[in-house]
Write a protein that holds these residues in place. Structure first.
Motif, PDB file in Angstrom:
ATOM      1  N   SER A  17     -57.644  12.542  -4.919  1.00 46.76           N
ATOM      2  CA  SER A  17     -56.485  13.149  -5.572  1.00 46.76           C
ATOM      3  C   SER A  17     -55.291  12.204  -5.588  1.00 46.76           C
ATOM      4  N   VAL A  18     -54.997  11.583  -4.445  1.00 46.13           N
ATOM      5  CA  VAL A  18     -53.869  10.644  -4.388  1.00 46.13           C
ATOM      6  C   VAL A  18     -54.136   9.456  -5.305  1.00 46.13           C
ATOM      7  N   GLN A  19     -55.379   8.951  -5.298  1.00 48.16           N
ATOM      8  CA  GLN A  19     -55.715   7.821  -6.156  1.00 48.16           C
ATOM      9  C   GLN A  19     -55.526   8.188  -7.631  1.00 48.16           C
ATOM     10  N   TYR A  20     -56.037   9.324  -8.027  1.00 45.13           N
ATOM     11  CA  TYR A  20     -55.915   9.766  -9.422  1.00 45.13           C
ATOM     12  C   TYR A  20     -54.452   9.889  -9.835  1.00 45.13           C
ATOM     13  N   HIS A  21     -53.671  10.573  -9.024  1.00 44.56           N
ATOM     14  CA  HIS A  21     -52.271  10.807  -9.388  1.00 44.56           C
ATOM     15  C   HIS A  21     -51.464   9.512  -9.382  1.00 44.56           C
ATOM     16  N   SER A  22     -51.801   8.588  -8.497  1.00 46.37           N
ATOM     17  CA  SER A  22     -51.121   7.294  -8.479  1.00 46.37           C
ATOM     18  C   SER A  22     -51.431   6.502  -9.748  1.00 46.37           C
ATOM     19  N   LEU A  23     -52.698   6.499 -10.149  1.00 47.85           N
ATOM     20  CA  LEU A  23     -53.080   5.783 -11.357  1.00 47.85           C
ATOM     21  C   LEU A  23     -52.495   6.442 -12.606  1.00 47.85           C
ATOM     22  N   LYS A  24     -52.512   7.755 -12.639  1.00 47.62           N
ATOM     23  CA  LYS A  24     -51.940   8.486 -13.783  1.00 47.62           C
ATOM     24  C   LYS A  24     -50.454   8.206 -13.894  1.00 47.62           C
ATOM     25  N   ALA A  25     -49.748   8.269 -12.775  1.00 46.36           N
ATOM     26  CA  ALA A  25     -48.310   8.011 -12.783  1.00 46.36           C
ATOM     27  C   ALA A  25     -48.040   6.576 -13.217  1.00 46.36           C
ATOM     28  N   GLY A  26     -48.837   5.636 -12.720  1.00 48.05           N
ATOM     29  CA  GLY A  26     -48.664   4.242 -13.098  1.00 48.05           C
ATOM     30  C   GLY A  26     -48.774   4.032 -14.596  1.00 48.05           C
ATOM     31  N   HIS A  27     -49.662   4.761 -15.211  1.00 49.61           N
ATOM     32  CA  HIS A  27     -49.811   4.700 -16.664  1.00 49.61           C
ATOM     33  C   HIS A  27     -48.545   5.205 -17.343  1.00 49.61           C
ATOM     34  N   ASP A  28     -48.011   6.296 -16.861  1.00 49.78           N
ATOM     35  CA  ASP A  28     -46.798   6.887 -17.441  1.00 49.78           C
ATOM     36  C   ASP A  28     -45.587   5.983 -17.253  1.00 49.78           C
ATOM     37  N   TYR A  29     -45.512   5.281 -16.121  1.00 43.38           N
ATOM     38  CA  TYR A  29     -44.355   4.434 -15.839  1.00 43.38           C
ATOM     39  C   TYR A  29     -44.207   3.301 -16.839  1.00 43.38           C
ATOM     40  N   GLY A  30     -45.304   2.879 -17.444  1.00 46.74           N
ATOM     41  CA  GLY A  30     -45.213   1.842 -18.471  1.00 46.74           C
ATOM     42  C   GLY A  30     -44.256   2.239 -19.578  1.00 46.74           C
ATOM     43  N   GLN A  31     -44.309   3.506 -19.976  1.00 48.11           N
ATOM     44  CA  GLN A  31     -43.393   4.002 -21.008  1.00 48.11           C
ATOM     45  C   GLN A  31     -41.960   4.042 -20.476  1.00 48.11           C
ATOM     46  N   TYR A  32     -41.808   4.402 -19.219  1.00 48.10           N
ATOM     47  CA  TYR A  32     -40.470   4.451 -18.626  1.00 48.10           C
ATOM     48  C   TYR A  32     -39.844   3.060 -18.593  1.00 48.10           C
ATOM     49  N   VAL A  33     -40.653   2.047 -18.281  1.00 44.89           N
ATOM     50  CA  VAL A  33     -40.165   0.666 -18.278  1.00 44.89           C
ATOM     51  C   VAL A  33     -39.706   0.283 -19.683  1.00 44.89           C
ATOM     52  N   ARG A  34     -40.516   0.592 -20.678  1.00 45.40           N
ATOM     53  CA  ARG A  34     -40.148   0.274 -22.063  1.00 45.40           C
ATOM     54  C   ARG A  34     -38.869   0.988 -22.468  1.00 45.40           C
ATOM     55  N   ASP A  35     -38.740   2.250 -22.088  1.00 51.34           N
ATOM     56  CA  ASP A  35     -37.525   3.001 -22.420  1.00 51.34           C
ATOM     57  C   ASP A  35     -36.290   2.351 -21.796  1.00 51.34           C
ATOM     58  N   ALA A  36     -36.397   1.972 -20.535  1.00 51.79           N
ATOM     59  CA  ALA A  36     -35.260   1.342 -19.859  1.00 51.79           C
ATOM     60  C   ALA A  36     -34.960  -0.023 -20.474  1.00 51.79           C
ATOM     61  N   ASP A  37     -36.012  -0.788 -20.780  1.00 49.56           N
ATOM     62  CA  ASP A  37     -35.812  -2.079 -21.444  1.00 49.56           C
ATOM     63  C   ASP A  37     -35.106  -1.901 -22.784  1.00 49.56           C
ATOM     64  N   ASN A  38     -35.557  -0.924 -23.560  1.00 45.09           N
ATOM     65  CA  ASN A  38     -34.958  -0.661 -24.872  1.00 45.09           C
ATOM     66  C   ASN A  38     -33.505  -0.212 -24.757  1.00 45.09           C
ATOM     67  N   ALA A  39     -33.168   0.412 -23.646  1.00 44.19           N
ATOM     68  CA  ALA A  39     -31.786   0.856 -23.416  1.00 44.19           C
ATOM     69  C   ALA A  39     -30.931  -0.255 -22.808  1.00 44.19           C
ATOM     70  N   GLY A  40     -31.555  -1.418 -22.566  1.00 42.85           N
ATOM     71  CA  GLY A  40     -30.817  -2.520 -21.983  1.00 42.85           C
ATOM     72  C   GLY A  40     -30.520  -2.345 -20.505  1.00 42.85           C
ATOM     73  N   ARG A  41     -31.287  -1.501 -19.840  1.00 44.50           N
ATOM     74  CA  ARG A  41     -31.070  -1.221 -18.416  1.00 44.50           C
ATOM     75  C   ARG A  41     -32.119  -1.932 -17.582  1.00 44.50           C
ATOM     76  N   ASP A  42     -31.886  -3.222 -17.370  1.00 46.44           N
ATOM     77  CA  ASP A  42     -32.821  -4.025 -16.582  1.00 46.44           C
ATOM     78  C   ASP A  42     -32.941  -3.515 -15.155  1.00 46.44           C
ATOM     79  N   ASP A  43     -31.850  -2.979 -14.617  1.00 46.59           N
ATOM     80  CA  ASP A  43     -31.879  -2.456 -13.251  1.00 46.59           C
ATOM     81  C   ASP A  43     -32.832  -1.276 -13.136  1.00 46.59           C
ATOM     82  N   ILE A  44     -32.791  -0.396 -14.123  1.00 44.20           N
ATOM     83  CA  ILE A  44     -33.660   0.788 -14.111  1.00 44.20           C
ATOM     84  C   ILE A  44     -35.101   0.378 -14.422  1.00 44.20           C
TER      85      ILE A  44
END
Length: 80
Positions: A17-44
């Motif tokens: 369960s922990v492995q699955y949720h960690s991998l699933k979250a990691g996949h989702d974070y890719g979009q979060y990184v792109r969103d922050a990059d697009n907003a010019g928020r390198d810190d985020i």
């Protein structure tokens, strides 16, 4: 160790369960990184990259534990 109807013991199920949720979250974070990059928020974006790495490390650690349990009586009949 007790096993439920699935044949997996609680520890094996928990690790999966922990492995699955960690991998699933990691996949989702890719979009979060792109969103922050697009907003010019390198810190985020850096924060999200850090969180993604932590989840990746967590999933890898679960994988190592599951390899240790695989084929042992500790893992229950589902993975022996």
């Amino acid at each position: 160790m007790a096993t439920g109807e699935t044949g997996f013991d609680d520890v094996t199920f928990d690790l999966i369960s922990v492995q699955y949720h960690s991998l699933k979250a990691g996949h989702d974070y890719g979009q979060y990184v792109r969103d922050a990059d697009n907003a010019g928020r390198d810190d985020i974006a850096g924060f999200f990259r850090q969180v993604m790495k932590e989840d990746s490390d967590r999933a890898a650690r679960c994988h190592e534990f599951l390899k240790e349990l695989s084929g042992t009586t500790e893992s229950g009949p589902a993975v022996t």
